[in-house]
Design a protein around this motif. Structure first.
Motif, PDB file in Angstrom:
ATOM      1  N   HIS A  84       0.675  -8.166   5.917  1.00 11.98           N
ATOM      2  CA  HIS A  84       0.724  -6.892   5.206  1.00 11.98           C
ATOM      3  C   HIS A  84      -0.615  -6.179   5.397  1.00 11.98           C
ATOM      4  O   HIS A  84      -1.609  -6.790   5.756  1.00 11.98           O
ATOM      5  N   VAL A  85      -0.577  -4.889   5.190  1.00 10.19           N
ATOM      6  CA  VAL A  85      -1.761  -4.048   5.374  1.00 10.19           C
ATOM      7  C   VAL A  85      -2.163  -3.492   4.019  1.00 10.19           C
ATOM      8  O   VAL A  85      -1.319  -2.985   3.281  1.00 10.19           O
ATOM      9  N   GLU A  86      -3.444  -3.611   3.696  1.00  4.21           N
ATOM     10  CA  GLU A  86      -3.999  -3.071   2.456  1.00  4.21           C
ATOM     11  C   GLU A  86      -5.086  -2.072   2.792  1.00  4.21           C
ATOM     12  O   GLU A  86      -5.881  -2.309   3.700  1.00  4.21           O
ATOM     13  N   ARG A  87      -5.156  -1.004   2.035  1.00  6.99           N
ATOM     14  CA  ARG A  87      -6.230  -0.039   2.193  1.00  6.99           C
ATOM     15  C   ARG A  87      -6.627   0.515   0.832  1.00  6.99           C
ATOM     16  O   ARG A  87      -5.824   0.597  -0.090  1.00  6.99           O
ATOM     17  N   GLU A  88      -7.875   0.921   0.762  1.00  4.92           N
ATOM     18  CA  GLU A  88      -8.425   1.577  -0.419  1.00  4.92           C
ATOM     19  C   GLU A  88      -9.369   2.661   0.087  1.00  4.92           C
ATOM     20  O   GLU A  88     -10.011   2.496   1.117  1.00  4.92           O
ATOM     21  N   PHE A 127     -20.148   1.382   9.085  1.00  8.27           N
ATOM     22  CA  PHE A 127     -18.923   1.144   8.317  1.00  8.27           C
ATOM     23  C   PHE A 127     -17.835   2.180   8.608  1.00  8.27           C
ATOM     24  O   PHE A 127     -16.773   2.145   8.003  1.00  8.27           O
ATOM     25  N   ARG A 128     -18.126   3.113   9.495  1.00  8.70           N
ATOM     26  CA  ARG A 128     -17.206   4.210   9.833  1.00  8.70           C
ATOM     27  C   ARG A 128     -16.860   5.062   8.615  1.00  8.70           C
ATOM     28  O   ARG A 128     -15.736   5.542   8.458  1.00  8.70           O
ATOM     29  N   ALA A 129     -17.814   5.218   7.728  1.00 14.70           N
ATOM     30  CA  ALA A 129     -17.644   6.100   6.581  1.00 14.70           C
ATOM     31  C   ALA A 129     -17.938   7.524   7.039  1.00 14.70           C
ATOM     32  O   ALA A 129     -18.830   7.736   7.872  1.00 14.70           O
ATOM     33  N   LYS A 130     -17.186   8.472   6.527  1.00  8.73           N
ATOM     34  CA  LYS A 130     -17.387   9.873   6.894  1.00  8.73           C
ATOM     35  C   LYS A 130     -18.193  10.586   5.826  1.00  8.73           C
ATOM     36  O   LYS A 130     -18.004  10.344   4.636  1.00  8.73           O
ATOM     37  N   VAL A 131     -19.054  11.476   6.264  1.00  9.31           N
ATOM     38  CA  VAL A 131     -19.760  12.356   5.333  1.00  9.31           C
ATOM     39  C   VAL A 131     -18.788  13.489   5.009  1.00  9.31           C
ATOM     40  O   VAL A 131     -18.352  14.213   5.896  1.00  9.31           O
ATOM     41  N   GLY A 148     -10.720   1.281   3.863  1.00  6.34           N
ATOM     42  CA  GLY A 148     -10.600  -0.074   4.395  1.00  6.34           C
ATOM     43  C   GLY A 148     -10.080  -1.007   3.322  1.00  6.34           C
ATOM     44  O   GLY A 148      -9.648  -0.569   2.256  1.00  6.34           O
ATOM     45  N   ASN A 149     -10.142  -2.304   3.612  1.00  6.62           N
ATOM     46  CA  ASN A 149      -9.731  -3.254   2.578  1.00  6.62           C
ATOM     47  C   ASN A 149     -10.809  -3.283   1.491  1.00  6.62           C
ATOM     48  O   ASN A 149     -11.918  -2.788   1.676  1.00  6.62           O
ATOM     49  N   SER A 150     -10.473  -3.862   0.367  1.00  5.78           N
ATOM     50  CA  SER A 150     -11.387  -3.847  -0.778  1.00  5.78           C
ATOM     51  C   SER A 150     -12.717  -4.527  -0.485  1.00  5.78           C
ATOM     52  O   SER A 150     -13.761  -4.092  -0.978  1.00  5.78           O
ATOM     53  N   ASP A 151     -12.699  -5.578   0.320  1.00  3.50           N
ATOM     54  CA  ASP A 151     -13.945  -6.263   0.672  1.00  3.50           C
ATOM     55  C   ASP A 151     -14.892  -5.346   1.438  1.00  3.50           C
ATOM     56  O   ASP A 151     -16.090  -5.318   1.182  1.00  3.50           O
ATOM     57  N   LYS A 152     -14.341  -4.592   2.381  1.00  4.42           N
ATOM     58  CA  LYS A 152     -15.169  -3.654   3.149  1.00  4.42           C
ATOM     59  C   LYS A 152     -15.772  -2.595   2.225  1.00  4.42           C
ATOM     60  O   LYS A 152     -16.966  -2.290   2.311  1.00  4.42           O
ATOM     61  N   VAL A 153     -14.957  -2.047   1.333  1.00  6.33           N
ATOM     62  CA  VAL A 153     -15.436  -1.025   0.399  1.00  6.33           C
ATOM     63  C   VAL A 153     -16.523  -1.615  -0.507  1.00  6.33           C
ATOM     64  O   VAL A 153     -17.567  -0.995  -0.720  1.00  6.33           O
ATOM     65  N   ASP A 154     -16.291  -2.831  -1.007  1.00  8.72           N
ATOM     66  CA  ASP A 154     -17.284  -3.495  -1.866  1.00  8.72           C
ATOM     67  C   ASP A 154     -18.609  -3.697  -1.130  1.00  8.72           C
ATOM     68  O   ASP A 154     -19.683  -3.466  -1.698  1.00  8.72           O
ATOM     69  N   ARG A 155     -18.545  -4.140   0.125  1.00 12.35           N
ATOM     70  CA  ARG A 155     -19.773  -4.371   0.909  1.00 12.35           C
ATOM     71  C   ARG A 155     -20.541  -3.072   1.131  1.00 12.35           C
ATOM     72  O   ARG A 155     -21.760  -3.027   1.023  1.00 12.35           O
ATOM     73  N   PHE A 156     -19.804  -1.997   1.443  1.00 15.78           N
ATOM     74  CA  PHE A 156     -20.452  -0.705   1.664  1.00 15.78           C
ATOM     75  C   PHE A 156     -21.147  -0.222   0.393  1.00 15.78           C
ATOM     76  O   PHE A 156     -22.306   0.208   0.426  1.00 15.78           O
ATOM     77  N   ILE A 157     -20.463  -0.336  -0.726  1.00 14.83           N
ATOM     78  CA  ILE A 157     -21.050   0.089  -1.999  1.00 14.83           C
ATOM     79  C   ILE A 157     -22.298  -0.727  -2.313  1.00 14.83           C
ATOM     80  O   ILE A 157     -23.316  -0.179  -2.747  1.00 14.83           O
ATOM     81  N   ALA A 158     -22.240  -2.025  -2.086  1.00 14.05           N
ATOM     82  CA  ALA A 158     -23.400  -2.893  -2.341  1.00 14.05           C
ATOM     83  C   ALA A 158     -24.600  -2.461  -1.500  1.00 14.05           C
ATOM     84  O   ALA A 158     -25.734  -2.405  -2.003  1.00 14.05           O
ATOM     85  N   LEU A 159     -24.364  -2.127  -0.254  1.00 16.53           N
ATOM     86  CA  LEU A 159     -25.468  -1.683   0.605  1.00 16.53           C
ATOM     87  C   LEU A 159     -26.001  -0.314   0.179  1.00 16.53           C
ATOM     88  O   LEU A 159     -27.204  -0.057   0.272  1.00 16.53           O
ATOM     89  N   MET A 160     -25.126   0.545  -0.299  1.00 16.19           N
ATOM     90  CA  MET A 160     -25.558   1.878  -0.730  1.00 16.19           C
ATOM     91  C   MET A 160     -26.410   1.821  -1.998  1.00 16.19           C
ATOM     92  O   MET A 160     -27.196   2.721  -2.259  1.00 16.19           O
ATOM     93  N   ARG A 161     -26.288   0.744  -2.772  1.00 15.02           N
ATOM     94  CA  ARG A 161     -27.143   0.587  -3.961  1.00 15.02           C
ATOM     95  C   ARG A 161     -28.620   0.605  -3.562  1.00 15.02           C
ATOM     96  O   ARG A 161     -29.458   1.142  -4.282  1.00 15.02           O
TER      97      ARG A 161
END
Length: 171
Positions: free
Chosen positions: A91-95, A118-122, A136-149
């Motif tokens: 299955h495919v998950e996205r957030e 992370f291929r995030a768009k401005v 992306g999946n929740s793990d990818k989003v969580d990792r990006f947010i952690a780095l942005m802190r």
């Protein structure tokens, strides 16, 4: 794929329901009354005639608790079908998340560099801040947010998980 957390196995439930007032309250009320946690919840109309909606709920628990949740959901009148996507390996998950970061100089450059990785768009920018859109999946989003802190995270808005089984058949 089953992911185990501190609260038990993570499950993504796809619930097809009548698209009418009060249905979401019935579903969430079932979780609340029994002390089950909802980690993520999304709802959308899925038919051309607006008769049905799909609720996607992410929850965690041991297999007997998840089985009980599914059985109780199946008994609710507006529910047509409940599928545990964790039982469908494919299955495919996205957030989607909008992430606001404020900073100047090196922090600003680092935020842009990590967003590129992370291929995030401005999607919005000022002289002192950015708003990034990441999918992306929740793990990818969580990792990006952690780095942005580290770069000056100001605010986060998340959609919650949407998921669908792979293959030609509908659930």
């Amino acid at each position: 794929m089953k992911i185990t957390t501190e609260a038990g196995e993570r499950h993504v439930l796809a619930i097809t329901v009548d698209n009418e007032a009060g249905v979401l309250a019935k579903i969430t009320g079932l979780f609340t009354a029994r002390g089950y946690n909802i980690e993520s919840l999304t709802v959308a109309d899925i038919t051309a005639d607006h008769a049905l909606s799909r609720i996607t709920i992410v929850t965690s628990g041991p297999p007997p608790v998840i089985d009980q949740i599914i059985a109780q959901l199946d008994r609710l009148v507006p529910v047509h079908k409940v599928v545990d996507l964790a039982d469908h390996e494919a299955h495919v998950e996205r957030e989607i998340a909008l992430v606001k970061v404020a900073g100047t100089g090196d922090k600003r450059i680092e935020a842009l560099r990590m967003a590129d990785v992370f291929r995030a768009k401005v999607v919005d920018t000022t002289l002192t801040s950015f708003i990034f859109e990441i999918t992306g999946n929740s793990d990818k989003v969580d990792r990006f947010i952690a780095l942005m802190r580290e770069c000056g995270l100001v605010e986060v808005g998340r959609t919650g998980v949407v998921a669908i089984a792979r293959g030609a058949e509908a659930l």
